[in-house]
Scaffold this active site. Structure first.
Site, mmCIF file in Angstrom:
data_model
loop_
_atom_site.group_PDB
_atom_site.id
_atom_site.type_symbol
_atom_site.label_atom_id
_atom_site.label_comp_id
_atom_site.label_asym_id
_atom_site.label_seq_id
_atom_site.Cartn_x
_atom_site.Cartn_y
_atom_site.Cartn_z
ATOM 1 N N THR A 61 -77.882 -18.893 -43.620
ATOM 2 C CA THR A 61 -78.155 -20.334 -43.574
ATOM 3 C C THR A 61 -77.748 -20.999 -44.890
ATOM 4 O O THR A 61 -76.989 -21.972 -44.904
ATOM 5 C CB THR A 61 -79.674 -20.566 -43.324
ATOM 6 N N ALA A 96 -69.171 -32.324 -62.849
ATOM 7 C CA ALA A 96 -69.443 -31.135 -63.670
ATOM 8 C C ALA A 96 -68.471 -31.026 -64.830
ATOM 9 O O ALA A 96 -68.689 -30.275 -65.771
ATOM 10 C CB ALA A 96 -69.338 -29.889 -62.803
ATOM 11 N N ARG A 153 -73.617 -8.746 -44.993
ATOM 12 C CA ARG A 153 -73.655 -7.422 -44.352
ATOM 13 C C ARG A 153 -72.493 -7.234 -43.387
ATOM 14 O O ARG A 153 -71.833 -6.215 -43.373
ATOM 15 C CB ARG A 153 -74.962 -7.280 -43.556
ATOM 16 N N VAL A 204 -87.839 -23.513 -54.911
ATOM 17 C CA VAL A 204 -89.091 -24.267 -54.731
ATOM 18 C C VAL A 204 -88.788 -25.601 -54.061
ATOM 19 O O VAL A 204 -88.043 -26.423 -54.600
ATOM 20 C CB VAL A 204 -89.805 -24.507 -56.081
ATOM 21 N N GLY A 242 -86.981 -26.414 -51.457
ATOM 22 C CA GLY A 242 -85.639 -26.617 -50.904
ATOM 23 C C GLY A 242 -84.795 -27.608 -51.681
ATOM 24 O O GLY A 242 -84.444 -27.384 -52.833
ATOM 25 N N ILE A 280 -85.458 -30.552 -52.897
ATOM 26 C CA ILE A 280 -86.097 -31.479 -53.850
ATOM 27 C C ILE A 280 -85.887 -30.983 -55.283
ATOM 28 O O ILE A 280 -86.220 -29.834 -55.571
ATOM 29 C CB ILE A 280 -87.621 -31.587 -53.588
ATOM 30 N N ASP A 310 -95.042 -17.458 -48.705
ATOM 31 C CA ASP A 310 -93.882 -18.186 -49.234
ATOM 32 C C ASP A 310 -94.344 -19.370 -50.096
ATOM 33 O O ASP A 310 -93.817 -19.584 -51.198
ATOM 34 C CB ASP A 310 -93.022 -18.675 -48.057
ATOM 35 N N LYS A 316 -93.896 -20.061 -54.293
ATOM 36 C CA LYS A 316 -93.417 -21.313 -54.904
ATOM 37 C C LYS A 316 -94.460 -21.876 -55.861
ATOM 38 O O LYS A 316 -94.127 -22.396 -56.940
ATOM 39 C CB LYS A 316 -93.089 -22.331 -53.798
ATOM 40 N N GLY A 326 -83.665 -25.595 -44.818
ATOM 41 C CA GLY A 326 -82.459 -25.921 -44.045
ATOM 42 C C GLY A 326 -81.218 -25.763 -44.916
ATOM 43 O O GLY A 326 -81.294 -25.770 -46.152
HETATM 44 P P1 NAP Z 1 -80.342 -15.659 -43.965
HETATM 45 O O1 NAP Z 1 -79.846 -16.745 -43.116
HETATM 46 O O2 NAP Z 1 -81.101 -14.544 -43.349
HETATM 47 O O3 NAP Z 1 -79.089 -15.048 -44.765
HETATM 48 C C1 NAP Z 1 -79.162 -13.891 -45.531
HETATM 49 C C2 NAP Z 1 -77.762 -13.422 -45.865
HETATM 50 O O4 NAP Z 1 -77.853 -12.250 -46.685
HETATM 51 C C3 NAP Z 1 -76.931 -13.050 -44.640
HETATM 52 O O5 NAP Z 1 -75.627 -13.549 -44.796
HETATM 53 C C4 NAP Z 1 -76.920 -11.530 -44.675
HETATM 54 O O6 NAP Z 1 -75.720 -10.971 -44.161
HETATM 55 C C5 NAP Z 1 -76.991 -11.261 -46.164
HETATM 56 N N1 NAP Z 1 -77.535 -9.950 -46.482
HETATM 57 C C6 NAP Z 1 -78.738 -9.451 -46.128
HETATM 58 N N2 NAP Z 1 -78.885 -8.207 -46.643
HETATM 59 C C7 NAP Z 1 -77.741 -7.932 -47.306
HETATM 60 C C8 NAP Z 1 -77.267 -6.817 -48.037
HETATM 61 N N3 NAP Z 1 -77.995 -5.715 -48.176
HETATM 62 N N4 NAP Z 1 -76.047 -6.896 -48.599
HETATM 63 C C9 NAP Z 1 -75.298 -7.993 -48.449
HETATM 64 N N5 NAP Z 1 -75.684 -9.099 -47.780
HETATM 65 C C10 NAP Z 1 -76.882 -9.046 -47.216
HETATM 66 O O7 NAP Z 1 -81.259 -16.203 -45.138
HETATM 67 P P2 NAP Z 1 -81.296 -17.680 -45.741
HETATM 68 O O8 NAP Z 1 -82.210 -18.504 -44.919
HETATM 69 O O9 NAP Z 1 -79.914 -18.150 -46.007
HETATM 70 O O10 NAP Z 1 -82.077 -17.412 -47.111
HETATM 71 C C11 NAP Z 1 -81.425 -16.859 -48.236
HETATM 72 C C12 NAP Z 1 -82.337 -17.018 -49.449
HETATM 73 O O11 NAP Z 1 -82.605 -18.404 -49.665
HETATM 74 C C13 NAP Z 1 -83.706 -16.365 -49.308
HETATM 75 O O12 NAP Z 1 -84.138 -15.918 -50.581
HETATM 76 C C14 NAP Z 1 -84.612 -17.516 -48.867
HETATM 77 O O13 NAP Z 1 -85.952 -17.327 -49.227
HETATM 78 C C15 NAP Z 1 -84.008 -18.645 -49.665
HETATM 79 N N6 NAP Z 1 -84.237 -19.987 -49.150
HETATM 80 C C16 NAP Z 1 -83.966 -20.268 -47.849
HETATM 81 C C17 NAP Z 1 -84.150 -21.555 -47.379
HETATM 82 C C18 NAP Z 1 -83.865 -21.934 -45.954
HETATM 83 O O14 NAP Z 1 -84.162 -23.084 -45.578
HETATM 84 N N7 NAP Z 1 -83.302 -21.040 -45.134
HETATM 85 C C19 NAP Z 1 -84.613 -22.562 -48.257
HETATM 86 C C20 NAP Z 1 -84.882 -22.235 -49.590
HETATM 87 C C21 NAP Z 1 -84.678 -20.939 -50.026
HETATM 88 P P3 NAP Z 1 -75.285 -11.134 -42.607
HETATM 89 O O15 NAP Z 1 -75.091 -12.618 -42.392
HETATM 90 O O16 NAP Z 1 -74.010 -10.389 -42.506
HETATM 91 O O17 NAP Z 1 -76.414 -10.581 -41.807
HETATM 92 N N1 HSE Z 2 -89.055 -20.570 -45.281
HETATM 93 C C1 HSE Z 2 -89.082 -21.583 -46.258
HETATM 94 C C2 HSE Z 2 -89.843 -22.782 -45.715
HETATM 95 C C3 HSE Z 2 -87.674 -21.998 -46.623
HETATM 96 O O1 HSE Z 2 -90.086 -22.833 -44.500
HETATM 97 O O2 HSE Z 2 -90.216 -23.653 -46.488
HETATM 98 C C4 HSE Z 2 -87.631 -22.922 -47.799
HETATM 99 O O3 HSE Z 2 -88.069 -22.298 -48.951
#
Ligand code: NAP
Ligand code: HSE
Length: 436
Positions: free
Chosen positions: A14, A34, A46, A134, A136, A138, A203, A207, A308
């Site tokens: 995502t 920048a 992966r 923290v 997203g 903001i 989670d 934060k 998101g």
């Molecule tokens: P996600 O959609 O599950 O994506 C994770 C990615 O990591 C995927 O591309 C996956 O590969 C890759 N991956 C997993 N294990 C791996 C490994 N061993 N080696 C290489 N690549 C690997 O997660 P996300 O929602 O983008 O979140 C990523 C980070 O951002 C997390 O720390 C989350 O807490 C943080 N975050 C997310 C959001 C949100 O709204 N989603 C907001 C703030 C912070 P594949 O695609 O090939 O499976």
């Molecule tokens: N899973 C987290 C949330 C993503 O729902 O707020 C953003 O950190």
């Protein structure tokens, strides 16, 4: 124009795919702001064959994400994989130890290992940035660490988890079931890989632990966050809160107060009843909001999308812009050696109004038993409501909802301890504080 900032991206889910889309869409604007372009050099995920709706052909592919840290053609490594330990932590350690700038959205890793990683970053004179970790999109880390840097922050609190806020506000507006709404939040890309982290409050606790360090200059203390989630909130609680003029929100709150002449850090994540007149009550969907109270600036309210792809990518790229401009500041605003280890506060001394929901057997004497425990513990009751069943349904448990006057939490804890094991209660009582 100066040489580009060359980056390697671990994770193309995502957030990772969102970062590539954002850099493609706004590359020129970002380069102008920048002072140099931000150029993706290498990526890793992966599954190389997965269709991510983005063209990965211009970038080198690494199967092993730790290899990104070793690349000589990379200035900054961006970790968007997740997980407090494992490959994400190995990548962070390798990148920083190798003198690379490091950006992450991984609150779990920063909450657990932020002090170690910040020490490494300081030793190497490189950046460790985590704005996206923290709230997203903001810019609250920057807002507190820079915009409010002149203030003593008295208190920080807010809605820190988009998934829970989405679930609660959908349950509220549509009467939908918890499970169905959680599924929607996962499909929309808000939830963590393990959604129990969202719904159990973990989670938001990650934060809050990070925010506390920035706001109060204390050492990051995730273990010290008193955490509970939203899994026990029922449609009946939402309806009851509504009747009381409140909505239910998962709120993180932190402050530092003196206890016995020593500073103590209070950190809690818990569902609370928010008065409909309070600004947090209007925060719905995956929106987050953080309130910080500074001794000169007063009350600051940061609000925006907390989860998101687009909003989170926006925060990740803001960190990269900072690095491209050469802004390398201490990861927690103060040097690690200046962050004060501060013991957790005693929650029993907090004074609040509380909502207590009992599920009880519908028989004579039950209310008397509950109110006697409240009396004996010194809890003053403001209102009490029992929702009875029709006579032909008399074996079913019924709900008794009580709102207390302001009082110490220790008194409610003693009353509930007196009631523990009582055959009158069909499940453990649910306690939520009222704010606003
Ligand atoms: P996600 O959609 O599950 O994506 C994770 C990615 O990591 C995927 O591309 C996956 O590969 C890759 N991956 C997993 N294990 C791996 C490994 N061993 N080696 C290489 N690549 C690997 O997660 P996300 O929602 O983008 O979140 C990523 C980070 O951002 C997390 O720390 C989350 O807490 C943080 N975050 C997310 C959001 C949100 O709204 N989603 C907001 C703030 C912070 P594949 O695609 O090939 O499976
Ligand atoms: N899973 C987290 C949330 C993503 O729902 O707020 C953003 O950190």
């Amino acid at each position: 124009m100066t040489a580009p900032l060359r980056i390697a991206l671990a994770g193309l889910g995502t957030v990772g795919a969102g970062v590539i889309r954002l850099l493609e869409a706004n590359g020129d604007l970002i380069a102008a702001r920048a002072g140099r372009p931000i150029q993706v050099v290498a990526v890793c995920a992966r599954d190389r064959g997965k269709d991510r709706g983005i063209d990965l052909a211009p970038y080198a592919w690494e199967d092993d994400m730790t290899a990104l840290a070793a690349r000589g053609d990379v200035d900054a490594v961006v970790e968007l994989v997740g997980g407090s330990d494992g490959p994400a932590l190995a990548l962070a350690r390798n990148a920083l130890a190798g003198g690379k700038q490091f950006v992450t959205a991984n609150k779990a890793m920063i909450a657990h290992h932020g002090m170690e990683l910040a020490t490494l970053a300081e030793e190497k004179g490189v950046a460790l940035k985590y704005e996206a970790a923290v709230a997203g999109g903001i810019p609250v880390i920057k807002g507190l660490a820079e915009g409010a840097a002149a203030n003593r922050i008295e208190r920080v609190y807010g809605i820190l988890n988009g998934t829970c806020n989405y679930i609660l506000s959908q349950m509220e507006s549509t009467g939908a079931d918890f499970g169905d709404v959680l599924k929607d939040a996962q499909e929309l890309g808000y939830a963590e890989a393990d959604p129990t982290f969202d719904i159990e409050g973990v989670d938001a606790a990650h934060k809050l632990a990070i925010l506390s360090a920035i706001a109060f200059g204390t050492a990051v203390d995730f273990a010290g966050v008193d955490t509970s989630g939203i899994t026990r909130i029922s449609a009946a609680d939402i309806a009851q809160a509504d009747a009381l003029g409140h909505v239910i929100r998962l709120v993180g709150i932190a402050d530092v107060q003196e206890e016995g002449g020593e500073p103590r850090l209070f950190q809690r994540v818990q569902p609370v009843l928010v008065d409909k007149e309070h600004p947090l009550a209007a925060v719905d969907g995956p929106t987050n909001a953080v309130v910080a109270e500074g001794n000169f600036v007063g009350r600051l309210l940061f609000e925006g999308a907390g989860a998101g792809d687009g909003p989170t990518a926006s925060a990740v790229v803001a960190d990269l812009v900072d690095i491209a401009r050469g802004n390398v500041t201490p990861p927690f605003s103060l040097p690690v050696s200046a962050l004060a280890a501060t013991a957790p506060a005693d929650p029993g001394q907090r004074v609040n109004r509380a909502y207590i929901r009992f599920s009880v057997a519908d028989r004579p004497g039950v209310l008397a038993e509950i109110t006697a425990a409240m009396r004996d513990a010194g809890v003053s009751i403001e209102s009490i409501i029992q929702h009875g069943h029709p006579a032909d349904n008399g074996d079913e448990p019924v709900l008794v909802v009580m709102v207390t006057h302001d009082g110490p939490e220790s008194a409610i804890a003693s009353a509930l301890a007196m009631l523990e094991g009582s055959p009158a209660l069909t499940e453990a009582p649910l306690v939520m504080r009222l704010i606003g």
